[in-house]
Structure formats: C-alpha cells, structure tokens
Scaffold this motif. Structure first.
Motif, short mmCIF file in Angstrom:
data_model
loop_
_atom_site.label_atom_id
_atom_site.label_comp_id
_atom_site.label_asym_id
_atom_site.label_seq_id
_atom_site.Cartn_x
_atom_site.Cartn_y
_atom_site.Cartn_z
N CYS A 155 0.82 -1.22 0.00
CA CYS A 155 0.00 0.00 0.00
C CYS A 155 0.85 1.27 0.00
O CYS A 155 0.30 2.37 0.06
CB CYS A 155 -0.94 0.01 1.20
SG CYS A 155 -0.08 0.11 2.79
N HIS A 156 2.19 1.09 -0.03
CA HIS A 156 3.12 2.22 -0.04
C HIS A 156 2.91 3.17 1.15
O HIS A 156 3.04 4.39 1.03
CB HIS A 156 3.01 3.00 -1.35
CG HIS A 156 3.20 2.16 -2.57
ND1 HIS A 156 4.42 1.61 -2.91
CD2 HIS A 156 2.31 1.72 -3.52
CE1 HIS A 156 4.29 0.90 -4.02
NE2 HIS A 156 3.02 0.95 -4.41
N GLY A 157 2.53 2.58 2.28
CA GLY A 157 2.43 3.35 3.51
C GLY A 157 1.07 3.95 3.78
O GLY A 157 0.85 4.51 4.86
N SER A 158 0.13 3.84 2.87
CA SER A 158 -1.19 4.46 3.09
C SER A 158 -2.06 3.66 4.03
O SER A 158 -2.95 4.21 4.69
CB SER A 158 -1.91 4.63 1.75
OG SER A 158 -2.31 3.37 1.21
N GLY A 159 -1.84 2.35 4.12
CA GLY A 159 -2.67 1.49 4.95
C GLY A 159 -3.93 1.02 4.26
O GLY A 159 -4.67 0.18 4.79
N LYS A 199 -9.50 9.12 12.35
CA LYS A 199 -9.59 8.58 11.00
C LYS A 199 -9.48 7.06 11.03
O LYS A 199 -8.79 6.50 11.88
CB LYS A 199 -8.46 9.14 10.12
CG LYS A 199 -8.44 10.66 9.97
CD LYS A 199 -9.52 11.14 9.05
CE LYS A 199 -9.43 12.65 8.83
NZ LYS A 199 -10.47 13.15 7.90
N VAL A 200 -10.18 6.43 10.10
CA VAL A 200 -10.10 4.98 9.96
C VAL A 200 -9.93 4.63 8.49
O VAL A 200 -10.25 5.43 7.61
CB VAL A 200 -11.36 4.28 10.52
CG1 VAL A 200 -11.47 4.45 12.02
CG2 VAL A 200 -12.62 4.79 9.82
N ILE A 201 -9.40 3.43 8.24
CA ILE A 201 -9.23 2.94 6.87
C ILE A 201 -10.45 2.08 6.52
O ILE A 201 -10.76 1.11 7.21
CB ILE A 201 -7.94 2.11 6.74
CG1 ILE A 201 -6.72 2.97 7.06
CG2 ILE A 201 -7.83 1.52 5.34
CD1 ILE A 201 -6.47 4.09 6.09
N LYS A 202 -11.12 2.45 5.44
CA LYS A 202 -12.33 1.73 5.04
C LYS A 202 -11.99 0.34 4.52
O LYS A 202 -12.66 -0.65 4.86
CB LYS A 202 -13.08 2.52 3.97
CG LYS A 202 -14.45 1.93 3.63
CD LYS A 202 -15.19 2.84 2.65
CE LYS A 202 -16.58 2.26 2.35
NZ LYS A 202 -17.33 3.13 1.40
N ASN A 203 -10.96 0.25 3.68
CA ASN A 203 -10.52 -1.04 3.13
C ASN A 203 -9.05 -1.26 3.47
O ASN A 203 -8.16 -0.92 2.68
CB ASN A 203 -10.71 -1.07 1.61
CG ASN A 203 -12.17 -0.97 1.20
OD1 ASN A 203 -13.01 -1.70 1.72
ND2 ASN A 203 -12.47 -0.05 0.27
N PRO A 204 -8.79 -1.82 4.65
CA PRO A 204 -7.39 -1.98 5.09
C PRO A 204 -6.58 -2.88 4.18
O PRO A 204 -7.08 -3.85 3.61
CB PRO A 204 -7.53 -2.59 6.50
CG PRO A 204 -8.93 -2.32 6.90
CD PRO A 204 -9.74 -2.33 5.64
N ASN A 206 -4.21 -5.78 3.13
CA ASN A 206 -4.09 -7.13 3.67
C ASN A 206 -2.70 -7.41 4.25
O ASN A 206 -2.55 -8.18 5.18
CB ASN A 206 -4.40 -8.17 2.58
CG ASN A 206 -5.85 -8.13 2.14
OD1 ASN A 206 -6.74 -7.79 2.94
ND2 ASN A 206 -6.12 -8.47 0.89
N SER A 207 -1.69 -6.76 3.69
CA SER A 207 -0.32 -7.04 4.12
C SER A 207 0.01 -6.42 5.48
O SER A 207 0.73 -7.01 6.28
CB SER A 207 0.67 -6.52 3.08
OG SER A 207 0.48 -7.14 1.83
N CYS A 208 -0.50 -5.20 5.73
CA CYS A 208 -0.13 -4.49 6.96
C CYS A 208 -1.32 -4.23 7.89
O CYS A 208 -1.17 -3.56 8.91
CB CYS A 208 0.53 -3.16 6.62
SG CYS A 208 -0.56 -1.99 5.76
N ALA A 209 -2.50 -4.75 7.52
CA ALA A 209 -3.71 -4.58 8.33
C ALA A 209 -4.05 -3.11 8.57
O ALA A 209 -4.59 -2.75 9.61
CB ALA A 209 -3.57 -5.32 9.66
N GLY A 210 -3.71 -2.26 7.62
CA GLY A 210 -4.10 -0.86 7.71
C GLY A 210 -3.08 0.04 8.38
O GLY A 210 -3.28 1.25 8.46
N GLU A 211 -1.97 -0.51 8.85
CA GLU A 211 -0.97 0.32 9.54
C GLU A 211 -0.08 1.10 8.57
O GLU A 211 0.49 2.14 8.92
CB GLU A 211 -0.06 -0.54 10.43
CG GLU A 211 -0.72 -0.98 11.72
CD GLU A 211 0.30 -1.50 12.72
OE1 GLU A 211 1.50 -1.21 12.55
OE2 GLU A 211 -0.10 -2.19 13.67
#
Length: 382
Positions: A155-159, A199-204, A206-211
C-alpha cells in the motif's frame, strides 16, 4: 517576536530523558534565580522562560503536544474563552468547555478535532554497539542489522488496500474523542475505534492490516568517529521506525560501548598500561620497549632505582580526542617489578653475596619500616 525553542532554552536534545531535563533546569534555575540576581531584569526574564519550558516538557502530555505542534499547542488560552455558564444550560456548556480545552491543548482550536491527521510519527530506536579500543582510537565503519517497522510495499504506507484516503471515524465523528456522561459531568475519553486519530481505513491493506508498515530487517553502514568514548550516543535522523500510515520516521540512536583491552585501560583521552620490568633493569636502569594504542612501539628510559608501580608519562600517545583535529591524550606506563623465579645455584649464590654486601641506604623503604617497628616496640616496653 517568536519564542525560543523550549529544548534550546534548557540546552538539551529533543530526546532528553526526564532526569536530563530536571538536571538542566536545576542548573539554569540556580544561575538565573531572582534571589541570586537582585535587580537584574534580564535574569528574571530568563528564569521565567526556563521555568515555562520545564513546566511543559516535564509533563508527558504537554511535551507530546509541544513536540508535534510547537508553541502553537498552547496559544489561544487554555483557560480562556469559556463564555460563562448561562445560555444553553450549565451541563451543555460544561461539555463544550471541556472539549474546547482539549482541542486547544492538541492545537486544533474550537472543535478542531476534525483537523487531526491519521499519520503518526514512528518510534525512535536504540542499538547497542560494542567496538574495540583500537576502533575507538582510529574510527571505523560498522554494518548493523536490526528489525524495524518499514513502509508496506503493498500500500506504499497508506494502509489502504485500494489507495483511498482515510475517512472520519464513525464512532467519534472524526474528533478522536468520545464523551461519556457521568452524573453532572461529561467525561472525554480517547476513541477506541480509531485510537484517538479521528480517521479509519475503510478497506485496510491485507499485508499491513491498515498500519501502512510492516516489520522488516534493515542493514545500515554506520560511521564511528575517531576518539569516540564509552557510552557516547550517535543519532541517525529518520532511521528509526516508519510512522503509522505514512507518518514521519523516528530516529535511530547508536549507543557505543568500548570492549575491555588485554593491554590498555582508558581514562577519558588517556591510556594506561602496566608493564613488567626486570629486577635488574629496575635496579641498574635501562630501556624498555612498550606498545602503544596506534600500533607502534615506544622506548621508555627506566632510571636506576625504579620502584614497583612508578609511573612514566608518554605525551601525545593516548587516544585521539573526538572532533579535535588530531589532538591526542597521553599514555601512562605503570611499572611492575618482576622478582626472578627458578634461579640457578650460581644466581642464588650471587644474590647471597649481594645481600652480604648490602649497605645502609640501599633499601630505604625497608630501613624506614624497621625503624618504625623498633620505635613501636620501644614505646610498648616503656
């Protein structure tokens, strides 16, 4: 006129511990206290400034706000702007005041929680590095490997799985805080759904679980300067953990320790070496060759009558002084007079002959001790 940085006022690094802050403040407070500088307005102003700086930095919450927002975190008046308790009712105003105070403290202004970022700076890391005394003398390059939080490749850091931006948390409506009613008071707590980020990630991802980051091994080549001392800290900016969801990276701190050496001991920039000396050399005088920390040898003249643990100084043969343009400390030779063992019959005979020829003044320490013993015995007889 802009205010001076609090860390600069106290003369400490941004990563200073609570003890370092306290020590720096006490030293400056003693220097600029009005009682010690009567009538000195500049000293009084300086005392107020360092007291204000310490008051903020000693408190973990205030310090966190200051580190993120600087002086702006406390501008706007944390105690002002309440507007009284009339109008819409005491309970409603109490909640608004509490919320305003919190948002001001975090730098957001009135109901400014929606301005909160989903990015969080990464943690600083510590690496303990042990090097030899020779490497501390000449400086060295060391490859170090450690595990850290690195940017997620997926995700290039976006989560986010699809690269979409974070959205406002539905639980706290983007404020990062939720209000809970407890009797007369309204209590504000960190939102557990977004962990206070708003803020939350709507579609996290899979590799970093949204982090926006994953654990990974990292190797760096670190330059250790010549003359580095035991316990010295080297800071590598931005080489710590990558921040949460694209936040800035923390720093990496290299703590250097110096391994024990077989021949030398170090005292700041000086080097000490214990050198065995033959009894005959110590008695008659002579010359011995000793090793030095730079890998060469030095000749030391031993005068006749040298005693055990006498000290000889070799100028500029110690450690290089860090960032001092090649200046060096000194080396100190501590003599260790060796008593010969496994003597031949002839050697023993020669020593016996020497003992018979021993005259007054040959062994002054022995003679002085025996005199003291005789004096003690004489006093006991009296």
């Amino acid at each position: 006129m802009s205010k001076t940085d609090y860390y600069e006022l106290l003369g400490v690094d941004k990563g200073a511990s609570a003890d370092e802050l306290k020590k720096a403040y006490r030293k400056l407070a003693m220097q600029y206290h009005p009682d010690r500088n009567p009538g000195d307005e500049k000293a009084e102003q300086k005392f107020k400034e360092i007291s204000e700086a310490y008051d903020v930095l000693k408190d973990d919450q205030k310090r966190a706000a200051y580190d993120q927002y600087g002086h702006a975190a406390f501008e706007g008046g944390m105690g002002g702007g309440a507007g009284g308790f009339g109008g819409a009712g005491m309970q409603g105003n109490f909640s608004d005041i509490f919320s305003d105070l919190f948002s001001d403290f975090m730098g957001g202004g009135s109901r400014g929680g929606r301005q909160r970022s989903s990015k969080i700076k990464g943690a600083d890391l510590r690496y303990n590095l042990a090097i030899s005394l020779e490497d501390a003398f000449s400086g060295t390059q060391e490859n170090i490997t450690f595990t850290t939080a690195a940017e997620c490749d997926s995700c290039h850091g976006s989560g986010s799985k699809d690269g979409s931006s974070p959205i406002d948390c539905g639980t706290c409506q983007g404020y990062g805080k939720v209000h809970m009613q407890q009797g007369f008071f309204t209590i504000e707590k960190t939102c557990t759904a977004c962990h206070g980020m708003g803020k939350v990630i709507k579609n996290p991802c899979n590799s970093c679980a949204g982090e926006g980051r994953i654990k990974r091994e990292k190797t760096l080549n670190v330059s250790i300067p010549e003359g580095v001392e035991d316990g010295m800290r080297i800071r590598l900016a931005g080489e710590g953990e990558v921040g949460f969801r694209g936040g800035d990276a923390g720093d990496l701190y290299i703590f250097v320790s110096i391994k024990d050496h077989e021949l030398f001991t170090r005292d700041h920039n000086d080097v000490h070496c214990k050198v065995p000396i033959k009894m005959t050399t110590a008695t008659l005088g002579g010359e011995v060759e000793v090793p030095t920390i730079d890998g060469t040898k030095a000749k030391v003249t031993i005068p006749a009558g040298t005693q055990h643990n006498d000290i000889f100084r070799l100028k500029n043969k110690g450690m290089k002084v860090i960032r001092a343009g090649g200046r060096r400390g000194d080396m100190y030779i501590h003599t260790a007079i060796e008593i010969p063992v496994k003597l031949t019959k002839k050697q023993k005979e020669m020593l016996n002959d020497f003992e018979k020829l021993d005259g007054r003044g040959t062994n002054p320490k022995v003679e002085k001790f025996l005199k003291k013993v005789r004096d003690v015995w004489a006093d006991l007889k009296d």
